[in-house]
Write a protein that holds these residues in place. Structure first.
Motif, short mmCIF file in Angstrom:
data_model
loop_
_atom_site.label_atom_id
_atom_site.label_comp_id
_atom_site.label_asym_id
_atom_site.label_seq_id
_atom_site.Cartn_x
_atom_site.Cartn_y
_atom_site.Cartn_z
N UNK A 529 32.12 24.76 36.39
CA UNK A 529 31.02 25.18 37.28
C UNK A 529 30.82 26.69 37.22
N UNK A 530 31.92 27.43 37.27
CA UNK A 530 31.84 28.90 37.23
C UNK A 530 31.84 29.44 35.80
N UNK A 531 31.92 28.54 34.81
CA UNK A 531 32.04 28.96 33.42
C UNK A 531 33.23 29.91 33.25
N UNK A 532 34.29 29.67 33.98
CA UNK A 532 35.51 30.47 33.88
C UNK A 532 35.46 31.78 34.65
N UNK A 533 34.27 32.17 35.12
CA UNK A 533 34.12 33.44 35.86
C UNK A 533 34.29 33.17 37.35
N UNK A 534 35.55 33.09 37.79
CA UNK A 534 35.83 32.78 39.19
C UNK A 534 35.35 33.90 40.10
N UNK A 535 34.97 33.57 41.33
CA UNK A 535 34.64 34.63 42.28
C UNK A 535 35.88 35.48 42.54
N UNK A 536 35.67 36.68 43.04
CA UNK A 536 36.77 37.64 43.20
C UNK A 536 38.00 37.03 43.86
N UNK A 537 37.81 36.31 44.96
CA UNK A 537 38.97 35.82 45.72
C UNK A 537 39.80 34.80 44.96
N UNK A 538 39.19 34.13 43.96
CA UNK A 538 39.92 33.11 43.20
C UNK A 538 40.39 33.61 41.84
N UNK A 539 39.83 34.71 41.36
CA UNK A 539 40.12 35.17 40.00
C UNK A 539 41.61 35.49 39.86
N UNK A 540 42.26 34.99 38.80
CA UNK A 540 43.70 35.24 38.63
C UNK A 540 43.99 36.74 38.51
N UNK A 541 43.24 37.45 37.67
CA UNK A 541 43.31 38.91 37.64
C UNK A 541 42.00 39.39 38.23
N UNK A 542 42.10 40.19 39.29
CA UNK A 542 40.87 40.60 39.96
C UNK A 542 40.31 41.91 39.40
N UNK A 543 41.24 42.81 39.05
CA UNK A 543 40.81 44.11 38.55
C UNK A 543 41.69 44.47 37.35
N UNK A 544 41.06 44.94 36.30
CA UNK A 544 41.83 45.47 35.18
C UNK A 544 41.59 46.98 35.13
N UNK A 545 42.67 47.74 35.10
CA UNK A 545 42.56 49.19 35.09
C UNK A 545 42.76 49.67 33.66
N UNK A 566 47.52 47.00 48.27
CA UNK A 566 46.48 46.54 49.19
C UNK A 566 46.28 45.03 49.11
N UNK A 567 47.08 44.35 48.25
CA UNK A 567 47.02 42.89 48.21
C UNK A 567 46.15 42.33 47.10
N UNK A 568 45.68 43.20 46.20
CA UNK A 568 44.84 42.70 45.11
C UNK A 568 45.66 42.44 43.86
N UNK A 569 45.12 41.59 43.00
CA UNK A 569 45.79 41.27 41.73
C UNK A 569 45.20 42.17 40.64
N UNK A 570 45.85 43.32 40.46
CA UNK A 570 45.37 44.30 39.50
C UNK A 570 46.31 44.35 38.31
N UNK A 571 45.74 44.62 37.14
CA UNK A 571 46.51 44.62 35.90
C UNK A 571 46.29 45.94 35.17
N UNK A 572 47.35 46.48 34.61
CA UNK A 572 47.25 47.71 33.82
C UNK A 572 47.03 47.32 32.37
N UNK A 573 46.07 47.96 31.71
CA UNK A 573 45.81 47.66 30.31
C UNK A 573 46.63 48.60 29.43
N UNK A 574 47.69 48.07 28.84
CA UNK A 574 48.59 48.90 28.03
C UNK A 574 48.18 48.91 26.57
N UNK A 575 47.06 48.29 26.28
CA UNK A 575 46.62 48.18 24.89
C UNK A 575 46.27 49.56 24.31
#
Ligand code: ZN
Ligand code: ZN
Length: 637
Positions: A529-545, A566-575
């Motif tokens: 339904x979302x084509x894999x683009x989950x809304x913010x609250x459901x997205x496994x990674x919410x923010x990529x820095x 702050x309770x968000x699921x943020x990921x650091x991009x080490x690439x």
């Protein structure tokens, strides 16, 4: 003269030997054009076949399921005629219409999609020739002569009971053994396409010869066909099995077993988030959590009746130390929850008692039926069993429906209808009177809540009437979602009681309910339904820095830490790749936000924010970004 009655109650006189097509023409040329077949006294009937006498007549068009089936079955014949023209040695077996396509199993040399153009060209040739399609009744002897040497049709003839009228349908010099009905001529078939080919065995038996199963579809216009083909393409791109792999949500392992999904961290986050959302809501609405084991004694399921009625879908028995120690992998959570109810003497003051569990259940589906997350052998139900006094049923049922509607609203599932399933007169246990009381309570709740609903007789489970929710996704496909089920049967079987205000023992009623239904299936639906683009609250990674260069890494980590805190699921991009490539990867991972960090951002203690879908939101102070995320997440949950 004959009298023809119509579904609206009206009737008209006609000369003898008139066909449904004649009747349609007398009503109007547009109806005659739209009619595909007819139903005469409840029996399917060819448009050009004379009426048997005075009768009830229903004209079938594309709008009717039966009309579409006739249209597609006539296309099946067109395809079979083309195949036999091109491959004279081909032998036809069976070819039923499906919901939006058809197939024919044909004994012929293997074909591939490259052969489709030639077959379609031949079909066009026969369609343009507008060959009349004629029904012909034949005797068994004549049929045997007509299909001499054709082992498949001869076998099929054997299966048709003596005394049943045998018919063949001819178009040009081609014919097939067929019950019909069909459209009057091949020219009525306007737009068609072969879709795929697969191997299939005669009668589904792998020891038989492999046949070619040719799939196709047809529509009354090229425009409708093109739209359908586009939907198929879109559906392929959204397929949850494909997206589940690409987004790292779940996997299957042959060593664990087919139909037994393994949730990867990202998928488990989506699942946990959904569970927590519902838990919180249930807590607000007076539900009590319970946890029960995955197995139980066989006797428990004998008492519940599942062993008798549901055994085919259950895993084989596990045998313990002696023959009395037989265990069942639970196909349902209800019998376990019932034991918890029975743990204490219950009084009317305890009711309604609402026990809730994300309970894993196991069903031994045929391996051929398994499909991604939508048909699995182990799944978790957002299950709850409500034990209520009979006079509380109506009110409690309405509250359950309210909760389900709340869940749908939060998940932006807006296009659904409810289906009230009433008893099947041949297949129910218990009293008709109690059934009727429950059925009326469901219908009343649906009406009071202004729920778009249909009422379907015979759709109830054997133990009680129910309300199902049918959801239509962005591609217009239907999915069955949560269910609310009234049950007068299990309380009886388990002898459940409560002490009423009169000091006497009374029998409670149970409601089984699951807004998501199966979490596996539900997430499969959400992915598509979302084509894999989950809304913010459901997205496994919410923010990529994303730091632009190495020298920005420390500040980027600081931002990640702040968001995580702050309770968000943020990921650091080490690439190590260039920023453009990093952004492209985050886009394919369908991450809602990216925070890009360069010299300017460090200088201004800000972040450059990009939203999924290539929306550059520009630089903003870190506090503003955080506030924006909080606001969006609050709106989400
Ligand atoms: Zn047929
Ligand atoms: Zn249940």
């Amino acid at each position: 003269m004959i009298t023809v009655s119509f579904p609206d109650g009206s009737s008209r006189e006609f000369e003898d030997n008139r066909s449904p097509l004649d009747v349609a023409q007398s009503i109007g040329p547009r109806l005659a054009q739209a009619a595909l077949a007819a139903e005469v006294d409840g029996q399917m009937w060819d448009l050009s076949r004379p009426l048997p006498g005075s009768c009830t007549l229903r004209l079938l068009t594309w709008k009717d399921v039966e009309g579409r089936e006739v249209y597609r079955h006539s296309t099946t014949h067109l395809m079979a005629q083309a195949v036999q023209a091109l491959y004279p040695e081909a032998r036809l077996t069976v070819g039923p219409p499906l919901e939006d396509r058809f197939y024919y199993d044909i004994d012929m040399p293997p074909v591939s999609e490259e052969d489709f153009a030639a077959i379609e060209a031949k079909m066009h040739e026969f369609a343009e020739a507008d060959l009349p399609i004629a029904r012909e009744e034949v005797s068994r002897e004549q049929a045997k002569v007509l299909f001499a040497g054709d082992q498949y049709k001869l076998e099929l003839l054997e299966d048709i009971p003596e005394g049943q009228t045998l018919t063949i349908y001819r178009q040009g010099d081609w014919f097939d053994l067929c019950r019909g009905p069909h459209m009057p001529s091949t020219g009525r078939i306007k737009a068609f396409k072969l879709l795929s080919v697969a191997g299939a065995y005669w009668r589904g038996d792998a020891s038989n010869k492999q046949l070619q199963r040719l799939y196709g579809t047809s529509y009354p216009s090229q425009k409708e066909l093109d739209e359908h083909l586009q939907r198929l393409e879109d559906a392929k791109a959204r397929d949850h099995r494909k997206l589940g792999r690409e987004l790292g949500l779940f996997m299957f392992s042959n060593d664990v077993g087919p139909g037994l999904p393994l949730w990867l961290p990202k998928g488990a986050i989506v699942r946990d988030t959904l569970e927590r959302f519902l838990q919180k809501e249930q807590q607000r609405r007076g539900y009590l959590p319970v946890v029960t084991p995955h197995i139980g004694r066989k006797k428990l399921y004998e008492t519940s009746g599942h062993w008798e009625t549901y055994q085919d879908s259950m895993f084989p028995l596990m045998v313990g130390e002696d023959e009395f120690e037989q265990f069942v992998l639970k196909p349902m959570n209800c019998p376990h929850h019932i034991q918890i109810y029975k743990n204490e003497l219950r009084s009317y003051r305890d009711l309604p008692l609402r026990l809730a569990e994300f309970g894993s259940v196991y069903r031994y589906e045929q391996s051929g039926e398994l499909n991604g997350l939508t048909r699995v052998r182990s799944f978790t139900v957002d299950d709850s069993h409500l034990f209520v006094a009979p006079e509380q049923l109506e009110d409690e049922f309405r509250k359950v429906v309210e909760l389900i509607l709340f869940v749908f609203q939060k998940l932006e599932l807006t296009d659904y209808t409810a289906r009230v399933g009433l008893r099947d007169p041949d297949k129910f246990i218990g009293d008709i009177e109690v059934w009727e009381k429950a059925e009326n309570a469901i219908i009343k709740a649906a009406q009071e809540l202004g729920l778009k609903h249909t009422i379907e007789k015979g759709e109830a489970a054997f133990y009680g009437p129910k309300l199902d929710f049918i959801f239509r996704d962005v591609l217009g496909r239907q999915w069955q979602l949560g269910t609310v089920q009234v049950d007068y049967n299990l309380p009886e079987r388990f002898g459940l009681e409560y002490i009423g205000s009169d000091g006497q023992a009374h029998r409670p009623v149970m409601i089984h309910r699951a807004p998501f239904g199966s979490l596996e299936r539900f997430i499969g639906l959400l992915i598509e339904h979302y084509n894999g683009a989950f809304p913010l609250w459901l997205a496994p990674t919410q923010i990529k820095v994303l730091p632009i260069a190495d020298r920005h890494a420390d500040y980027a980590r600081e931002v990640v830490a702040e968001l995580t805190e702050a309770g968000f699921r943020a990921e650091f991009d080490a690439d190590n790749s260039k920023i453009g490539a990093k952004i492209a990867i985050a886009e394919t991972q369908k991450i809602p936000y990216m925070a890009v960090i360069g010299d300017k951002e460090i200088e201004a203690q800000s972040v450059a924010v990009r939203a999924r879908g290539r929306h550059d939101l520009g630089a903003m102070p870190r506090a503003d970004f955080l506030a924006k995320l909080r606001d969006e997440e609050d709106r989400g949950t």
